[in-house]
Design a protein around this motif. Structure first.
Motif, mmCIF file in Angstrom:
data_model
loop_
_atom_site.group_PDB
_atom_site.id
_atom_site.type_symbol
_atom_site.label_atom_id
_atom_site.label_comp_id
_atom_site.label_asym_id
_atom_site.label_seq_id
_atom_site.Cartn_x
_atom_site.Cartn_y
_atom_site.Cartn_z
ATOM 1 N N PHE A 11 0.839 -1.300 -0.060
ATOM 2 C CA PHE A 11 0.100 -0.123 -0.007
ATOM 3 C C PHE A 11 0.904 1.370 0.007
ATOM 4 C CE2 PHE A 11 -2.975 -2.908 2.353
ATOM 5 C CZ PHE A 11 -3.690 -3.467 1.232
ATOM 6 N N SER A 12 1.928 1.358 0.627
ATOM 7 C CA SER A 12 2.905 2.249 0.512
ATOM 8 C C SER A 12 3.394 2.684 -0.818
ATOM 9 C CB SER A 12 4.130 2.279 1.496
ATOM 10 O OG SER A 12 4.930 1.090 0.930
ATOM 11 N N ASP A 13 3.513 1.677 -1.590
ATOM 12 C CA ASP A 13 3.925 1.852 -2.964
ATOM 13 C C ASP A 13 2.839 2.497 -3.670
ATOM 14 O OD1 ASP A 13 5.482 1.165 -5.571
ATOM 15 O OD2 ASP A 13 3.799 0.187 -5.995
ATOM 16 N N ILE A 14 1.451 2.229 -3.505
ATOM 17 C CA ILE A 14 0.279 2.669 -4.421
ATOM 18 C C ILE A 14 0.274 3.995 -3.958
ATOM 19 C CG2 ILE A 14 -2.087 2.647 -4.297
ATOM 20 C CD1 ILE A 14 -0.768 0.282 -5.692
ATOM 21 N N TYR A 15 0.460 4.311 -2.530
ATOM 22 C CA TYR A 15 0.539 6.133 -2.098
ATOM 23 C C TYR A 15 1.323 6.896 -2.985
ATOM 24 C CZ TYR A 15 1.266 10.186 0.697
ATOM 25 O OH TYR A 15 1.504 11.091 0.893
ATOM 26 N N THR A 16 2.809 5.983 -2.981
ATOM 27 C CA THR A 16 4.114 6.790 -3.675
ATOM 28 C C THR A 16 3.871 7.005 -5.092
ATOM 29 O OG1 THR A 16 5.727 5.647 -2.101
ATOM 30 C CG2 THR A 16 6.525 6.578 -4.090
ATOM 31 N N ARG A 17 2.840 6.080 -5.653
ATOM 32 C CA ARG A 17 2.665 6.405 -6.963
ATOM 33 C C ARG A 17 1.711 7.530 -7.328
ATOM 34 N NH1 ARG A 17 3.811 2.016 -10.779
ATOM 35 N NH2 ARG A 17 4.741 0.253 -9.900
ATOM 36 N N TRP A 18 0.742 7.679 -6.324
ATOM 37 C CA TRP A 18 -0.433 8.668 -6.591
ATOM 38 C C TRP A 18 0.443 10.095 -6.166
ATOM 39 C CZ3 TRP A 18 -4.412 9.101 -9.149
ATOM 40 C CH2 TRP A 18 -5.119 7.947 -9.560
ATOM 41 N N VAL A 19 1.236 10.106 -5.258
ATOM 42 C CA VAL A 19 1.760 11.370 -4.654
ATOM 43 C C VAL A 19 3.152 12.018 -5.635
ATOM 44 C CG1 VAL A 19 3.670 10.615 -2.967
ATOM 45 C CG2 VAL A 19 2.149 12.466 -2.584
ATOM 46 N N VAL A 48 -8.539 -2.553 -14.070
ATOM 47 C CA VAL A 48 -9.232 -1.198 -14.352
ATOM 48 C C VAL A 48 -9.112 -1.071 -15.759
ATOM 49 C CG1 VAL A 48 -8.663 -0.348 -12.102
ATOM 50 C CG2 VAL A 48 -6.967 -0.195 -14.274
ATOM 51 N N GLN A 49 -10.329 -0.203 -16.331
ATOM 52 C CA GLN A 49 -10.522 0.209 -17.614
ATOM 53 C C GLN A 49 -9.514 1.169 -18.069
ATOM 54 O OE1 GLN A 49 -10.845 0.025 -20.933
ATOM 55 N NE2 GLN A 49 -12.863 -1.491 -20.266
ATOM 56 N N MET A 50 -8.735 1.100 -18.768
ATOM 57 C CA MET A 50 -7.744 2.050 -19.271
ATOM 58 C C MET A 50 -7.930 2.721 -20.544
ATOM 59 S SD MET A 50 -5.716 2.522 -16.899
ATOM 60 C CE MET A 50 -4.649 3.801 -17.914
ATOM 61 N N GLY A 112 -16.011 1.728 -0.677
ATOM 62 C CA GLY A 112 -16.339 0.333 -1.261
ATOM 63 C C GLY A 112 -15.533 -0.460 -1.876
ATOM 64 N N ASP A 113 -15.789 -1.548 -2.591
ATOM 65 C CA ASP A 113 -14.941 -2.390 -2.977
ATOM 66 C C ASP A 113 -14.247 -1.764 -4.827
ATOM 67 O OD1 ASP A 113 -15.012 -4.032 -0.982
ATOM 68 O OD2 ASP A 113 -15.871 -5.739 -2.038
ATOM 69 N N LEU A 114 -15.424 -1.251 -5.125
ATOM 70 C CA LEU A 114 -15.081 -0.506 -6.372
ATOM 71 C C LEU A 114 -14.026 0.431 -6.515
ATOM 72 C CD1 LEU A 114 -18.561 -0.801 -8.325
ATOM 73 C CD2 LEU A 114 -16.728 -2.328 -8.650
ATOM 74 N N TYR A 115 -14.366 1.310 -5.121
ATOM 75 C CA TYR A 115 -13.452 2.494 -5.015
ATOM 76 C C TYR A 115 -12.241 1.844 -4.806
ATOM 77 C CZ TYR A 115 -12.126 6.595 -2.232
ATOM 78 O OH TYR A 115 -11.428 7.816 -1.656
ATOM 79 N N VAL A 116 -11.852 0.923 -3.845
ATOM 80 C CA VAL A 116 -10.668 0.342 -3.360
ATOM 81 C C VAL A 116 -9.741 0.026 -4.786
ATOM 82 C CG1 VAL A 116 -9.362 -1.338 -2.290
ATOM 83 C CG2 VAL A 116 -11.408 0.129 -0.916
ATOM 84 N N ASN A 117 -10.805 -0.800 -5.651
ATOM 85 C CA ASN A 117 -10.294 -1.250 -6.771
ATOM 86 C C ASN A 117 -9.714 -0.427 -7.701
ATOM 87 O OD1 ASN A 117 -10.439 -4.481 -8.182
ATOM 88 N ND2 ASN A 117 -10.375 -2.840 -9.562
ATOM 89 N N ALA A 118 -10.374 0.746 -7.789
ATOM 90 C CA ALA A 118 -9.785 1.746 -8.602
ATOM 91 C C ALA A 118 -8.570 2.522 -8.028
ATOM 92 C CB ALA A 118 -11.109 2.873 -8.822
ATOM 93 N N LEU A 119 -8.687 2.708 -6.924
ATOM 94 C CA LEU A 119 -7.472 3.495 -6.102
ATOM 95 C C LEU A 119 -6.146 2.691 -6.525
ATOM 96 C CD1 LEU A 119 -6.888 5.739 -4.053
ATOM 97 C CD2 LEU A 119 -6.871 4.052 -2.170
ATOM 98 N N GLY A 121 -5.520 0.154 -8.656
ATOM 99 C CA GLY A 121 -5.682 -0.401 -9.904
ATOM 100 C C GLY A 121 -4.853 0.973 -10.781
ATOM 101 N N PHE A 122 -5.662 1.968 -10.755
ATOM 102 C CA PHE A 122 -5.127 3.124 -11.352
ATOM 103 C C PHE A 122 -3.906 3.371 -10.969
ATOM 104 C CE2 PHE A 122 -9.911 3.657 -12.539
ATOM 105 C CZ PHE A 122 -9.597 3.376 -13.957
ATOM 106 N N GLY A 123 -3.786 3.506 -9.604
ATOM 107 C CA GLY A 123 -2.271 3.859 -8.906
ATOM 108 C C GLY A 123 -1.236 3.004 -9.512
ATOM 109 N N GLN A 124 -1.330 1.852 -9.824
ATOM 110 C CA GLN A 124 -0.374 0.952 -10.368
ATOM 111 C C GLN A 124 -0.362 1.247 -11.795
ATOM 112 O OE1 GLN A 124 -2.214 -3.159 -9.363
ATOM 113 N NE2 GLN A 124 -0.620 -3.326 -8.264
ATOM 114 N N GLU A 125 -1.216 1.767 -12.473
ATOM 115 C CA GLU A 125 -1.102 2.076 -14.035
ATOM 116 C C GLU A 125 -0.400 3.573 -14.124
ATOM 117 O OE1 GLU A 125 -1.715 0.381 -16.400
ATOM 118 O OE2 GLU A 125 -2.607 -1.417 -15.556
#
Length: 219
Positions: A11-19, A48-50, A112-119, A121-125
């Protein structure tokens, strides 16, 4: 991401990608979402849908000509905001600043789950962006409801929030960064916290355009 479960991620990696690349707006990318993921129930993630969204295609000309002295705010539902942010970073070298501040909970009113999935998923992209052309602040228009009944709160965790003076840049900060114009893209009527912020900005001499988006453009 298919076949991967939430708790397999860093999760720290996901945050790092967004910030990463947020520059002077780093302080507005809250860690709350990402920290609370540690306590969120595990589930299998979906890709996620790109492809370009309708909103992205509609605003592409305006975003292509966005200048560094023009700050854009999107006040739209979180899922649309995360997708838009990812497309803006990867295709236009604009840095999305997620202002989402709700703790995530499986029974939360917000998320919710869709929100978490997007957070995640798009963070990884997100592709690395060291020198953004400009910055775009993204607000979750579903951060709170204008009306929510007691029956709902008996079943849901109330993780709603309003934006405060600490969640958006002050007029002093905008002046220091040499902003001359602001545009707010919003879905429907502006929420009270957004309206108060825009009024504050206008009263201090900065030009603000408000553009209402149709629900159809977000589908």
């Amino acid at each position: 991401m298919a076949g991967t479960t939430l708790h397999e991620l860093d999760f720290s990696d996901i945050y790092t990608r967004w910030v990463q690349g947020a520059g002077p707006f780093t302080c507005f990318v809250r860690k709350t979402n990402f920290v609370s993921l540690k306590h969120y129930p595990d589930f299998e993630l979906s890709p996620v849908q790109m492809r370009d969204s309708r909103l992205f295609k509609f605003l592409q000309p305006a975003m292509e000509s966005l200048s560094p002295d023009h700050l854009v705010l999107f006040d739209i539902p979180a899922l649309a905001g995360m997708r838009m942010g990812c497309l803006l970073q990867n295709k236009m070298h604009l840095k999305p600043i997620l202002t989402y501040a709700n703790p995530l909970h499986p029974y939360g009113v917000v998320g919710g789950d869709l929100y978490v999935n997007a957070l995640v998923g798009f963070g990884q992209e997100l592709m690395p962006l060291s020198s953004p052309r400009a910055y775009v602040l993204i607000l979750d228009s579903l951060r709170y409801r204008n009306r929510i009944g007691p029956a709902t709160l008996l079943k849901k965790f109330n993780n709603q929030y309003e934006l405060t003076e600490d969640d958006l840049p002050t007029i002093e900060m905008l002046g220091f960064l040499q902003y001359t114009k602001m545009t707010l893209y919003r879905l429907g009527e502006a929420k009270e916290d957004t309206s108060a912020y825009i009024q504050y900005i206008k009263e201090n001499g900065l030009t603000v355009d408000e553009i209402e988006l149709s629900k159809e453009i977000l589908r």
